[in-house]
Scaffold this motif. Structure first.
Motif, PDB file in Angstrom:
ATOM      1  N   ILE A 181      49.689 -10.017 -37.804  1.00 38.01           N
ATOM      2  CA  ILE A 181      50.073 -11.560 -37.983  1.00 38.01           C
ATOM      3  C   ILE A 181      50.450 -12.187 -36.719  1.00 38.01           C
ATOM      4  CG2 ILE A 181      51.834 -12.943 -39.136  1.00 38.01           C
ATOM      5  CD1 ILE A 181      50.584 -11.533 -41.363  1.00 38.01           C
ATOM      6  N   ALA A 182      51.249 -11.378 -35.689  1.00 38.36           N
ATOM      7  CA  ALA A 182      51.560 -12.180 -34.560  1.00 38.36           C
ATOM      8  C   ALA A 182      50.158 -12.290 -33.606  1.00 38.36           C
ATOM      9  CB  ALA A 182      52.306 -10.991 -33.688  1.00 38.36           C
ATOM     10  N   GLU A 183      49.107 -11.813 -33.694  1.00 41.11           N
ATOM     11  CA  GLU A 183      48.014 -11.918 -33.121  1.00 41.11           C
ATOM     12  C   GLU A 183      47.302 -13.334 -33.954  1.00 41.11           C
ATOM     13  OE1 GLU A 183      47.005  -7.644 -31.299  1.00 41.11           O
ATOM     14  OE2 GLU A 183      45.853  -8.383 -33.327  1.00 41.11           O
ATOM     15  N   LEU A 184      47.696 -13.666 -34.945  1.00 44.16           N
ATOM     16  CA  LEU A 184      46.991 -14.861 -35.705  1.00 44.16           C
ATOM     17  C   LEU A 184      47.830 -16.314 -35.340  1.00 44.16           C
ATOM     18  CD1 LEU A 184      46.554 -13.325 -39.330  1.00 44.16           C
ATOM     19  CD2 LEU A 184      44.625 -13.665 -37.606  1.00 44.16           C
ATOM     20  N   VAL A 185      48.956 -15.838 -34.669  1.00 45.23           N
ATOM     21  CA  VAL A 185      49.606 -17.247 -34.413  1.00 45.23           C
ATOM     22  C   VAL A 185      49.237 -17.708 -33.057  1.00 45.23           C
ATOM     23  CG1 VAL A 185      51.908 -17.926 -33.869  1.00 45.23           C
ATOM     24  CG2 VAL A 185      51.830 -16.212 -35.613  1.00 45.23           C
ATOM     25  N   LYS A 186      49.010 -19.171 -33.656  1.00 49.81           N
ATOM     26  CA  LYS A 186      48.545 -20.061 -32.379  1.00 49.81           C
ATOM     27  C   LYS A 186      49.616 -20.887 -31.673  1.00 49.81           C
ATOM     28  CE  LYS A 186      44.285 -20.958 -35.244  1.00 49.81           C
ATOM     29  NZ  LYS A 186      44.877 -20.813 -36.270  1.00 49.81           N
ATOM     30  N   PRO A 187      49.259 -21.036 -30.563  1.00 49.08           N
ATOM     31  CA  PRO A 187      50.315 -21.739 -29.750  1.00 49.08           C
ATOM     32  C   PRO A 187      51.129 -23.022 -30.377  1.00 49.08           C
ATOM     33  CG  PRO A 187      48.438 -21.459 -28.180  1.00 49.08           C
ATOM     34  CD  PRO A 187      48.241 -20.932 -29.848  1.00 49.08           C
ATOM     35  N   ASN A 188      52.248 -23.206 -30.369  1.00 49.28           N
ATOM     36  CA  ASN A 188      52.988 -24.492 -30.808  1.00 49.28           C
ATOM     37  C   ASN A 188      53.002 -24.466 -32.266  1.00 49.28           C
ATOM     38  OD1 ASN A 188      53.775 -25.801 -28.748  1.00 49.28           O
ATOM     39  ND2 ASN A 188      51.568 -26.417 -28.390  1.00 49.28           N
ATOM     40  N   GLU A 189      52.946 -23.059 -33.163  1.00 49.93           N
ATOM     41  CA  GLU A 189      52.747 -23.189 -34.519  1.00 49.93           C
ATOM     42  C   GLU A 189      54.238 -23.087 -34.890  1.00 49.93           C
ATOM     43  OE1 GLU A 189      51.018 -20.114 -36.810  1.00 49.93           O
ATOM     44  OE2 GLU A 189      48.885 -20.759 -36.229  1.00 49.93           O
ATOM     45  N   LYS A 190      54.581 -23.929 -36.202  1.00 52.11           N
ATOM     46  CA  LYS A 190      55.888 -23.557 -36.642  1.00 52.11           C
ATOM     47  C   LYS A 190      55.586 -22.694 -37.853  1.00 52.11           C
ATOM     48  CE  LYS A 190      59.136 -26.735 -38.750  1.00 52.11           C
ATOM     49  NZ  LYS A 190      59.688 -28.169 -38.894  1.00 52.11           N
ATOM     50  N   VAL A 191      56.664 -21.512 -37.601  1.00 48.95           N
ATOM     51  CA  VAL A 191      56.400 -20.388 -38.749  1.00 48.95           C
ATOM     52  C   VAL A 191      57.508 -20.105 -39.538  1.00 48.95           C
ATOM     53  CG1 VAL A 191      55.749 -18.054 -38.755  1.00 48.95           C
ATOM     54  CG2 VAL A 191      54.818 -19.209 -36.749  1.00 48.95           C
ATOM     55  N   LEU A 192      57.290 -19.885 -40.827  1.00 47.38           N
ATOM     56  CA  LEU A 192      58.342 -19.792 -41.661  1.00 47.38           C
ATOM     57  C   LEU A 192      58.370 -18.374 -42.288  1.00 47.38           C
ATOM     58  CD1 LEU A 192      60.823 -20.392 -43.837  1.00 47.38           C
ATOM     59  CD2 LEU A 192      58.996 -21.243 -45.268  1.00 47.38           C
ATOM     60  N   VAL A 193      59.089 -17.479 -41.825  1.00 45.11           N
ATOM     61  CA  VAL A 193      59.551 -15.933 -42.246  1.00 45.11           C
ATOM     62  C   VAL A 193      60.462 -16.048 -43.372  1.00 45.11           C
ATOM     63  CG1 VAL A 193      59.751 -13.711 -41.886  1.00 45.11           C
ATOM     64  CG2 VAL A 193      58.785 -15.175 -40.047  1.00 45.11           C
ATOM     65  N   MET A 194      59.655 -16.031 -44.789  1.00 47.03           N
ATOM     66  CA  MET A 194      60.773 -15.913 -45.936  1.00 47.03           C
ATOM     67  C   MET A 194      61.121 -14.448 -45.778  1.00 47.03           C
ATOM     68  SD  MET A 194      58.514 -17.476 -48.963  1.00 47.03           S
ATOM     69  CE  MET A 194      59.015 -19.223 -49.612  1.00 47.03           C
ATOM     70  N   PHE A 195      62.155 -13.988 -46.352  1.00 50.83           N
ATOM     71  CA  PHE A 195      62.805 -12.633 -46.685  1.00 50.83           C
ATOM     72  C   PHE A 195      62.697 -11.982 -45.434  1.00 50.83           C
ATOM     73  CE2 PHE A 195      59.438 -13.796 -49.910  1.00 50.83           C
ATOM     74  CZ  PHE A 195      60.206 -14.347 -50.676  1.00 50.83           C
TER      75      PHE A 195
END
Ligand SMILES: C[S@@+](CC[C@H](N)C(=O)[O-])C[C@H]1O[C@@H](n2cnc3c(N)ncnc32)[C@H](O)[C@@H]1O
Length: 340
Positions: A181-195
């Motif tokens: 998952i971390a490798e899919l994250v692009k610069p400046n993304e806003k990420v929500l981790v539920m749970f």
């Protein structure tokens, strides 16, 4: 001797499968470029269990008997008991968590003490008492050997996580999935981790990517407390944590996210409406589910599509991965989809 060749990214999972099925031979694995070759006892069985693997012939270096669990146990167990022995255990920081089969229960102390001897990193051995349960998805543990503690610091993907293995959910087996998952994250993304639990996804994403903002929501006060501590431990300042039910917190936040993680496979379906309410065009959702082999990925896709329909939204299924085994022929699956 026969070996099972897998790519490095599949090595951890392969090791777990081989150990759990008593198929790993007492020799050292060999690294060849981006592959790892494990010594196996029955190549055909090993190949059947491990996807994308190849059987090869290799000369493996033997591990001294006094340094293997089986070697130590040879003097303490009968031949019959040794044949039954399937050493399945997880290591979280300095704690080994054993799963002991019914027939081996009377030997569990010997097993635990032998584990302490072969692995100097292990200071405590606990035993799982039943599966994950309740809203917090926690598991009862019983002390077997070493230091009597449930708290440790675990290292994975370049982060440290302080955890109580009994009061908070944590699985070291999911480190490859967190990396994916971390490798899919692009610069400046806003990420929500539920749970978000004790914060493994939050910390890996906040620390190892250029995400702008990572938000974690967790209902277990102990999990939340450890997650807060873990942000400090990893010197993370691009993350926020909220204690409470995602169904109450997310509407209050009233924000939209580029990426939403839903790592609650037991019942993530019940939270799809909440996830969609925090989505916009282009949001990528990682939806986790437990599925029987024959239902992968259709049953999860149906849940996603029906939630999108209910919310008058469209989605595109991007990808799915099996990222763990829950029971025989029942898998943890992640379906990635994009909101259109
Ligand atoms: C399977 S665990 C995953 C924890 C963490 N993401 C990890 O990978 O280690 C699911 C977590 O969801 C939490 N949880 C369950 N229901 C929740 C809810 N309604 N709102 C927020 N968190 C919830 C549980 O307490 C548990 O910590």
């Amino acid at each position: 001797m026969k070996g099972l060749k897998v790519s490095l990214k599949d090595a951890q999972r392969t090791k777990e499968i081989l150990h759990a099925n008593g198929l790993m031979a007492d020799c050292k694995a060999i690294k060849e470029g981006s592959f790892l070759i494990f010594p196996v006892k029955t190549a055909a069985n090993a190949k059947k269990l491990v996807k994308n693997s190849e059987v090869v012939e290799k000369k493996f270096e033997k591990i001294e008997k006094s340094k293997t669990l089986r070697g130590i146990l040879e003097k303490k167990l009968t031949k019959n008991e040794l044949d039954m022995l399937k050493t399945s255990f997880d290591v979280v920081g300095t704690i080994a968590i054993l799963e002991v089969e019914k027939e081996m229960e009377k030997k569990e102390k010997v097993l635990a003490e032998s584990l302490l001897k072969i692995n100097p990193r292990i200071k405590t051995v606990l035993k799982k008492e039943g599966g994950h349960g309740g809203e917090f998805r926690v598991q009862r543990m019983r002390f077997l050997a070493g230091d009597d503690t449930r708290e440790t610091i675990h290292r994975e993907n370049g982060i440290q996580l302080k955890i109580n293995v009994e009061t908070v959910y944590f699985s070291s087996r999911l480190s490859t999935e967190r990396k994916r998952i971390a490798e899919l994250v692009k610069p400046n993304e806003k990420v929500l981790v539920m749970f978000s639990g004790a914060g493994p996804y939050v910390c890996v994403i906040a620390k190892k990517t250029n995400a702008k903002d990572v938000v974690g929501v967790e209902i277990n006060p102990e999990g939340h407390r450890y997650a807060v501590e873990n942000l400090l431990l990893n010197k993370i300042n691009n993350a926020r944590l909220y204690l409470g039910d995602v169904k109450e917190i997310i509407p209050k936040l009233n924000e939209k996210f580029d990426r939403i993680l839903m790592p609650l496979p037991k019942s993530a379906e019940d939270f799809l409406d909440t996830a969609l309410s925090a989505s916009k065009k282009g949001t990528i959702v990682h939806f986790y589910d437990f599925l029987e082999e024959k239902d992968i990925p259709q049953k999860a896709v149906e849940k996603i599509e029906s939630a999108c329909k209910r919310n008058k939204m469209k989605c595109k299924i991007l990808h799915y991965v099996k990222c763990g085994q829950n029971a025989p022929r029942n898998y943890r699956v992640c379906v990635d989809f994009e909101v259109e």
